[in-house]
Scaffold this motif. Structure first.
Motif, mmCIF file in Angstrom:
data_model
loop_
_atom_site.group_PDB
_atom_site.id
_atom_site.type_symbol
_atom_site.label_atom_id
_atom_site.label_comp_id
_atom_site.label_asym_id
_atom_site.label_seq_id
_atom_site.Cartn_x
_atom_site.Cartn_y
_atom_site.Cartn_z
ATOM 1 N N PHE A 343 86.720 24.267 133.891
ATOM 2 C CA PHE A 343 87.353 25.216 132.979
ATOM 3 C C PHE A 343 86.383 25.670 131.895
ATOM 4 N N THR A 344 85.564 24.730 131.398
ATOM 5 C CA THR A 344 84.620 25.059 130.330
ATOM 6 C C THR A 344 83.571 26.051 130.814
ATOM 7 N N LYS A 345 83.048 25.810 132.003
ATOM 8 C CA LYS A 345 82.044 26.725 132.558
ATOM 9 C C LYS A 345 82.663 28.071 132.905
ATOM 10 N N LEU A 346 83.875 28.023 133.443
ATOM 11 C CA LEU A 346 84.564 29.264 133.819
ATOM 12 C C LEU A 346 84.815 30.129 132.588
ATOM 13 N N ALA A 347 85.200 29.489 131.495
ATOM 14 C CA ALA A 347 85.509 30.215 130.256
ATOM 15 C C ALA A 347 84.278 30.859 129.640
ATOM 16 N N ASN A 348 83.101 30.321 129.973
ATOM 17 C CA ASN A 348 81.873 30.824 129.355
ATOM 18 C C ASN A 348 80.923 31.459 130.367
ATOM 19 N N SER A 349 81.490 31.975 131.463
ATOM 20 C CA SER A 349 80.669 32.580 132.514
ATOM 21 C C SER A 349 80.197 33.979 132.159
ATOM 22 N N ASN A 350 81.045 34.727 131.447
ATOM 23 C CA ASN A 350 80.697 36.104 131.107
ATOM 24 C C ASN A 350 79.715 36.124 129.934
ATOM 25 N N LYS A 351 78.634 36.883 130.079
ATOM 26 C CA LYS A 351 77.596 36.928 129.050
ATOM 27 C C LYS A 351 77.976 37.790 127.855
ATOM 28 N N ASN A 352 78.967 38.660 128.035
ATOM 29 C CA ASN A 352 79.426 39.487 126.924
ATOM 30 C C ASN A 352 80.185 38.615 125.928
ATOM 31 N N ARG A 353 79.715 38.567 124.700
ATOM 32 C CA ARG A 353 80.270 37.641 123.701
ATOM 33 C C ARG A 353 81.753 37.890 123.433
ATOM 34 N N SER A 354 82.141 39.152 123.221
ATOM 35 C CA SER A 354 83.538 39.455 122.910
ATOM 36 C C SER A 354 84.452 39.122 124.088
ATOM 37 N N THR A 355 83.993 39.399 125.306
ATOM 38 C CA THR A 355 84.776 39.068 126.504
ATOM 39 C C THR A 355 84.904 37.561 126.663
ATOM 40 N N SER A 356 83.814 36.865 126.389
ATOM 41 C CA SER A 356 83.815 35.408 126.492
ATOM 42 C C SER A 356 84.787 34.782 125.496
ATOM 43 N N ILE A 357 84.803 35.297 124.269
ATOM 44 C CA ILE A 357 85.732 34.790 123.247
ATOM 45 C C ILE A 357 87.171 35.027 123.679
ATOM 46 N N LEU A 358 87.440 36.201 124.221
ATOM 47 C CA LEU A 358 88.791 36.533 124.685
ATOM 48 C C LEU A 358 89.234 35.589 125.792
ATOM 49 N N ILE A 359 88.338 35.297 126.732
ATOM 50 C CA ILE A 359 88.658 34.383 127.832
ATOM 51 C C ILE A 359 88.900 32.980 127.307
ATOM 52 N N ASN A 360 88.074 32.551 126.351
ATOM 53 C CA ASN A 360 88.250 31.226 125.745
ATOM 54 C C ASN A 360 89.615 31.096 125.087
ATOM 55 N N VAL A 361 90.004 32.100 124.311
ATOM 56 C CA VAL A 361 91.309 32.088 123.626
ATOM 57 C C VAL A 361 92.448 32.065 124.648
ATOM 58 N N ALA A 362 92.314 32.901 125.684
ATOM 59 C CA ALA A 362 93.352 32.964 126.720
ATOM 60 C C ALA A 362 93.494 31.621 127.426
ATOM 61 N N LEU A 363 92.368 30.961 127.685
ATOM 62 C CA LEU A 363 92.408 29.669 128.369
ATOM 63 C C LEU A 363 93.023 28.586 127.492
ATOM 64 N N VAL A 364 92.732 28.627 126.204
ATOM 65 C CA VAL A 364 93.335 27.654 125.278
ATOM 66 C C VAL A 364 94.849 27.849 125.206
ATOM 67 N N VAL A 365 95.297 29.105 125.154
ATOM 68 C CA VAL A 365 96.739 29.404 125.131
ATOM 69 C C VAL A 365 97.400 28.894 126.405
#
Length: 391
Positions: A343-365
């Motif tokens: 999950f940690t690697k999946l959440a941080n796979s995208n190199k775009n910072r804003s997209t990565s933050i959005l995915i991280n937040v979505a995964l935490v929710v």
């Protein structure tokens, strides 16, 4: 219920802060210790009603040790457990029963035992995550995955998660260490773990899968189909998933395999008709959607991507045995624990910072909802509400 979420948050905060003090090893170590002690203290201060296994065998074994006149006398003790089943000390693995005997005689405090057990669980998870160098500065997120997905389970499936955590660290060494020390650590850990809970033998399958799919020389091999070039480890991953699906549909094959591994107690749980567990969609669908969105980036960025995908798939397949017995779902813990890295690697796979933050937040929710539904609504493992110990 809030005590869990507060503890998870504070623990991850200290671990996250520690990652900014890498040059000062003493401060970094101190912050990590504080962060990891929080969930251990929470486990140690709980009432015996939090987690069914405590009253089922931990407390009776502890009292047996306190009231015994020696180790042999301790082994002869017995009590009545769930459904008035007669339980005895000598039916448990030698490593686990000795741990209880030792702590009981030294401290005479069951809360200390519960604290030590949780420490044995939490430390290997943290240091196993540290083995994944690609998770640098993101170990805190991996621990958050562990807290949401598994912490409450560890308060119940105590013996099994002790070996799951140890073998996660050992498997992380096997996967990430380039020399033979990884193999040595794996097999030494396996031997030790078997003396805590025999389910550790399932780690043999982990080793075989590692040899089959995660060896570095396979990453360079491809299969050519007309104009398509497909990595060999990708083909092997799908092949194992298909084979696993067939085995699940014909559970008698898995029963025979568990008997070969001397895990007859688990084979008894899965003898019956296996049907799809609808509640497992809560685990499967969000991750599948995330894989569709960032899967290409994920497999390109991380060399052990297919191994982690396979661990998740095996976990989802084995979850279906929950339709036969509530205890059967425990078989998958050995594979499910790799979700902390996946999950940690999946959440941080995208190199775009804003997209990565959005995915991280979505995964935490998503994980928060998963935790709330499984442990607060369904009451899995009888760990919510949290009750403090009182004399």
């Amino acid at each position: 219920m809030a005590i869990y979420l507060i503890s998870f948050g504070i623990s991850c905060f200290f671990i996250k802060i520690s990652e900014t003090f890498k040059k000062n090893k003493k401060i970094c170590f101190l912050l990590v210790i504080i962060g990891l002690l929080i969930p251990c203290l929470l486990a140690g201060m709980r009432n015996y009603k939090v987690g069914t296994d405590v009253n089922e065998y931990v407390k009776p074994m502890f009292n047996s040790a306190l009231n015994s006149n020696g180790y042999n006398d301790y082994l002869s003790k017995h009590w009545y457990g769930y459904r008035n089943k007669v339980r005895s000390v000598d039916e448990f693995e030698i490593g686990f029963r000795f741990l209880i005997y030792f702590v009981a005689k030294i401290t005479a405090n069951l809360q200390v035992l519960l604290f030590i057990i949780q420490l044995i669980i939490v430390l290997p998870i943290y240091y196993g995550l540290k083995k994944f160098k690609s998770l640098d500065n993101k170990v805190w997120f991996g621990m958050l995955v562990f807290y949401f997905m598994f912490y409450n389970i560890t308060l119940n499936a105590i013996r099994q998660f002790m070996v799951v955590s140890i073998m996660f660290w050992a498997s992380s060494s096997l996967i990430n260490d380039k020399n033979n020390r990884g193999k040595l650590r794996f097999f030494i850990s396996l031997i030790i773990s078997v003396f805590i809970h025999t389910s550790a033998l399932l780690a043999i399958l982990l080793y075989l899968i590692y040899l089959f799919i995660n060896r570095e020389n396979k990453n360079t091999k491809v299969i050519r189909l007309s104009q398509y070039v497909i990595p060999l480890n990708k083909v092997l991953t799908y092949a194992i998933i298909i084979l696993g699906t067939i085995i699940i549909m014909n559970s008698s094959v898995l029963v025979k395999l568990l008997n070969v591994l001397n895990l007859e107690s688990y084979s008894n749980y899965i003898e019956g008709e296996v049907t799809f567990v609808k509640s497992s969609l809560l685990k499967i669908l969000p991750i599948l959607i995330l894989l569709i969105l960032v899967g290409k980036d994920f497999v390109k960025r991380y060399k052990n991507a297919y191994f982690l995908i396979l661990m998740f798939a095996i976990d989802c397949l084995l979850t279906q045995f929950g339709s036969v017995s509530t205890y059967a779902g425990r078989i998958g813990y050995m594979f499910a624990v790799f979700n902390v890295a996946f999950f940690t690697k999946l959440a941080n796979s995208n190199k775009n910072r804003s997209t990565s933050i959005l995915i991280n937040v979505a995964l935490v929710v998503y994980m928060l909802f998963y935790w709330y539904y499984n442990f607060a609504v369904i009451g899995r493992g009888a760990t919510v509400p949290y009750i403090f110990y009182k004399k």
